[in-house]
Scaffold this motif. Structure first.
Motif, PDB file in Angstrom:
ATOM      1  N   ALA A  51      11.013  23.246  13.856  1.00  0.00           N
ATOM      2  CA  ALA A  51      12.512  23.317  14.280  1.00  0.00           C
ATOM      3  C   ALA A  51      12.847  22.568  15.725  1.00  0.00           C
ATOM      4  CB  ALA A  51      12.960  24.611  14.476  1.00  0.00           C
ATOM      5  N   PHE A  52      11.552  22.545  16.695  1.00  0.00           N
ATOM      6  CA  PHE A  52      11.695  21.880  17.866  1.00  0.00           C
ATOM      7  C   PHE A  52      11.513  20.455  17.845  1.00  0.00           C
ATOM      8  CE2 PHE A  52       9.823  25.505  20.463  1.00  0.00           C
ATOM      9  CZ  PHE A  52      11.085  26.392  20.430  1.00  0.00           C
ATOM     10  N   SER A  77      14.941  19.278  16.298  1.00  0.00           N
ATOM     11  CA  SER A  77      15.969  19.411  17.520  1.00  0.00           C
ATOM     12  C   SER A  77      15.784  18.136  18.415  1.00  0.00           C
ATOM     13  CB  SER A  77      15.601  20.429  18.275  1.00  0.00           C
ATOM     14  OG  SER A  77      15.763  21.660  17.432  1.00  0.00           O
ATOM     15  N   ILE A 134      18.575  15.398  19.006  1.00  0.00           N
ATOM     16  CA  ILE A 134      19.143  15.333  20.385  1.00  0.00           C
ATOM     17  C   ILE A 134      19.032  13.547  20.654  1.00  0.00           C
ATOM     18  CG2 ILE A 134      18.572  15.482  22.733  1.00  0.00           C
ATOM     19  CD1 ILE A 134      17.332  18.266  22.213  1.00  0.00           C
ATOM     20  N   PHE A 179      21.808  20.662   8.759  1.00  0.00           N
ATOM     21  CA  PHE A 179      22.104  20.216  10.258  1.00  0.00           C
ATOM     22  C   PHE A 179      22.030  18.757   9.932  1.00  0.00           C
ATOM     23  CE2 PHE A 179      20.923  24.355  11.320  1.00  0.00           C
ATOM     24  CZ  PHE A 179      21.910  24.389  12.609  1.00  0.00           C
ATOM     25  N   THR A 225      28.278  24.849  10.129  1.00  0.00           N
ATOM     26  CA  THR A 225      26.900  24.670   9.744  1.00  0.00           C
ATOM     27  C   THR A 225      26.201  25.818  10.384  1.00  0.00           C
ATOM     28  OG1 THR A 225      27.322  22.290  10.172  1.00  0.00           O
ATOM     29  CG2 THR A 225      25.053  22.952  10.237  1.00  0.00           C
ATOM     30  N   ILE A 227      20.504  21.149  23.440  1.00  0.00           N
ATOM     31  CA  ILE A 227      21.230  20.263  22.782  1.00  0.00           C
ATOM     32  C   ILE A 227      22.590  19.847  23.466  1.00  0.00           C
ATOM     33  CG2 ILE A 227      22.154  19.541  20.349  1.00  0.00           C
ATOM     34  CD1 ILE A 227      19.769  20.908  19.195  1.00  0.00           C
TER      35      ILE A 227
END
Lengths: 254, 122
Positions: free
Chosen positions: A37-38, A41, A45, A246, B55, B91
């Motif tokens: 997940a990092f 992410s 980003i 996502f 989401t 984020i």
């Protein structure tokens, strides 16, 4: 004294095989998924950072045309559907892909549930549906990539760098890693990288599912006495679905 | 070699199966709502916030129910959720503030109208 020690032991993990009441394998899968997940992410980003520091298009959405000067409106990019050439169907195909992946996640839950009941037939059946869902998603993505790379019927004029030389007013069709007809070079590069990385996860998930499917069908988990492996690959498969949720929002909706 | 033992298959719990399909239906409905917003609302901060909110709602269903995290012990829940909360903080900070600040510092301006440089393939 000894009795008080044993009493408190009941509440704390005393070094047994199941910290946090989850087996070693499940726990490690959870922490692997956390690290994964990092990674995702980091990619999201990068995407969002580049997107929100790029020029936006502020004109009327109806008048929008592709240009390398500004970031495109996603609805205008993803509007193709197999067999409907020239028809504008914004986000329909990606909606179908989302639906397929959610459904395959549901069939995976049903496989795990059948495993809890030691129902070999149920596990095999639902694992097979999950594998079919995975292949369906990958096929959709292959078509989408192919369409994205080959582009539309209308070229975008832009200045591009080819073999180290700037070419002015080049007719751009489709997309590659250096330039694309939809927007700034970073747009397609990010599309390839992020959906590609996710697609690779789906592919590995399908491979894992196939291995578990054959193991279950051969009765390995019946012999072992539990279907925990189905739960572990199930966690991975749901994670792939989670990431897609996502990617769907950031790439196709916003 | 391990030998095959007599495996007893437990009966199906109908309510449990129903619950799984119910959650799938919720997720499909949330996605449908996202589409409604995508086609009826103009792009902007508010719409983006709605999308991210929906989401995260979907993500909650997947993690809590499909991945069963909601039924694990508290220690496991926190060891997964806390690091993710820090990441979301990162984020938001990088996307909202840094992206806009870099755009500002570089003097990048938005484009008000469509570009006209396009040709049709013969």
């Amino acid at each position: 004294m000894a009795t008080t020690a044993t009493m408190s032991k009941a509440k704390l993990w005393g070094g047994g095989v199941e910290p946090l009441k989850a087996s070693y394998g499940k726990l490690m899968m959870w922490f692997f998924l956390l690290s994964d997940a990092f990674t995702f992410s980091g990619l999201l980003i990068t995407y969002a950072f580049l997107r929100w520091s790029a020029p936006a298009y502020n004109g009327a959405p109806e008048a929008f045309t592709f240009s390398t000067e500004y970031w495109p409106i996603p609805e205008k990019v993803y509007e193709a559907f197999p067999g409907f050439h020239g028809v504008e169907l914004p986000l329909v195909f990606v909606g179908l892909m989302t639906f397929i992946l959610i459904l395959s996640s549901v069939t995976m839950v049903l496989a795990v549930e059948a495993g809890h009941r030691m129902d070999k037939k149920g596990v095999v059946k639902w694992m097979l549906w999950t594998i079919i869902g995975g292949f369906a998603f990958l096929s959709c993505q292959a078509w989408e990539w192919s369409h994205f790379i080959h582009g539309t019927d209308t070229a975008t004029i832009g200045d591009v760098l080819i073999n180290g030389i700037w070419v002015n007013d080049y007719e751009i069709f489709g997309a590659n890693l250096s330039f694309n007809q939809y927007g700034p070079p970073a747009f397609a590069a990010l599309f390839f990288f992020i959906t590609g990385f996710h697609g690779f996860h789906v592919f590995s998930g399908v491979v894992l599912n196939i291995i578990i499917f054959f193991n279950a069908a051969n009765g390995l988990y019946d012999k072992r006495g539990h279907y925990e492996m189905v739960e572990k690959v199930g966690l991975y498969w749901h994670f792939v679905d989670l990431v897609w949720v996502f990617v769907f929002t950031f790439f196709y909706l916003i | 070699m391990e030998t095959a033992t007599n495996v007893i298959v437990q009966p199906v719990d109908k309510d449990k199966i129903k619950g799984i399909w119910k959650i799938a239906l919720y997720m499909a409905l949330i996605t449908a709502v996202e589409y409604v917003f995508a086609f009826t609302m103009d792009a902007g901060t508010l719409r983006s916030t709605i999308f991210v909110g929906l989401t995260i709602w979907k993500a909650f269903f997947i993690v809590s129910e499909f991945m069963h995290l909601g039924h694990e012990v508290k220690g496991l829940i926190y060891s997964i959720i806390l690091p993710m909360m820090f990441i979301i903080w990162l984020i938001v900070a990088l996307v909202n503030m840094e992206g806009a600040a870099i755009k500002d510092a570089r003097g990048i301006v938005d484009v008000e109208g469509p570009a006209v440089e396009q040709v049709n393939e013969d």
